[in-house]
Scaffold this motif. Sequence first.
Motif, PDB file in Angstrom:
ATOM      1  N   LEU A  18     -38.167   1.478 -23.118  1.00 27.24           N
ATOM      2  CA  LEU A  18     -39.011   0.501 -22.439  1.00 27.24           C
ATOM      3  C   LEU A  18     -39.825   1.172 -21.337  1.00 27.24           C
ATOM      4  O   LEU A  18     -41.029   0.925 -21.204  1.00 27.24           O
ATOM      5  N   LEU A  22     -43.791   1.095 -21.178  1.00 25.49           N
ATOM      6  CA  LEU A  22     -44.436   0.497 -20.002  1.00 25.49           C
ATOM      7  C   LEU A  22     -45.417   1.485 -19.375  1.00 25.49           C
ATOM      8  O   LEU A  22     -46.518   1.104 -18.967  1.00 25.49           O
ATOM      9  N   VAL A  34     -42.548  -8.541 -19.571  1.00 24.23           N
ATOM     10  CA  VAL A  34     -41.377  -8.140 -20.341  1.00 24.23           C
ATOM     11  C   VAL A  34     -40.495  -9.375 -20.439  1.00 24.23           C
ATOM     12  O   VAL A  34     -40.010  -9.870 -19.425  1.00 24.23           O
ATOM     13  N   LEU A  75     -40.986  -9.054 -15.170  1.00 25.73           N
ATOM     14  CA  LEU A  75     -39.796  -9.236 -15.999  1.00 25.73           C
ATOM     15  C   LEU A  75     -39.405 -10.713 -15.966  1.00 25.73           C
ATOM     16  O   LEU A  75     -39.252 -11.288 -14.892  1.00 25.73           O
ATOM     17  N   MET A  90     -43.946  -7.381 -23.931  1.00 29.39           N
ATOM     18  CA  MET A  90     -42.856  -6.620 -24.535  1.00 29.39           C
ATOM     19  C   MET A  90     -41.631  -7.509 -24.534  1.00 29.39           C
ATOM     20  O   MET A  90     -41.297  -8.103 -23.511  1.00 29.39           O
TER      21      MET A  90
END
Length: 153
Positions: A18, A22, A34, A75, A90
């Motif tokens: 990840l 990123l 994310v 996130l 993602m």
Amino acid sequence: MGAAFFYHLTRHPLDHTLAVLLGKARGAGWRIAVRGTDAGRMEWLDEKLWQGPDEGFLAHGLAGGPHDALQPILLTADRGPALNDPACLMTLDGAEVAPEEVTALERVCILFDGHDPEAVQRARGQWKALTGAGCSAQYWSEETGRWEKKAER
């Protein structure tokens, strides 16, 4: 029109892969969301990203803060649209992705654990649903030690 890229993780852990993805997405100038399925898991990921190497620091934040709209990487465990206006989404841990999201964004990256049979089945279902809806998709595997494109639709 965007595309969904499926990443079949078999050699490196999620946090490593990840972080690499990123970094590449930020290098393209994209804001990223994310999306996971569990707030606790996103907190764990937040800690991992803060502990990364200084030269590869990835500025980010957890959704729910006062500056969500300003975060280059946000996130979240929420299914709704990310507040940071991402160009890239993602997902991990089987988080949902709608075909409309794939077509609206530059890229959607779906990361899944190749050692977890349920995660593999979930990713296969997502591939079928997204490509069946007309979305472009690529499948990438690291089984040989480096990332190789194995399929494209």
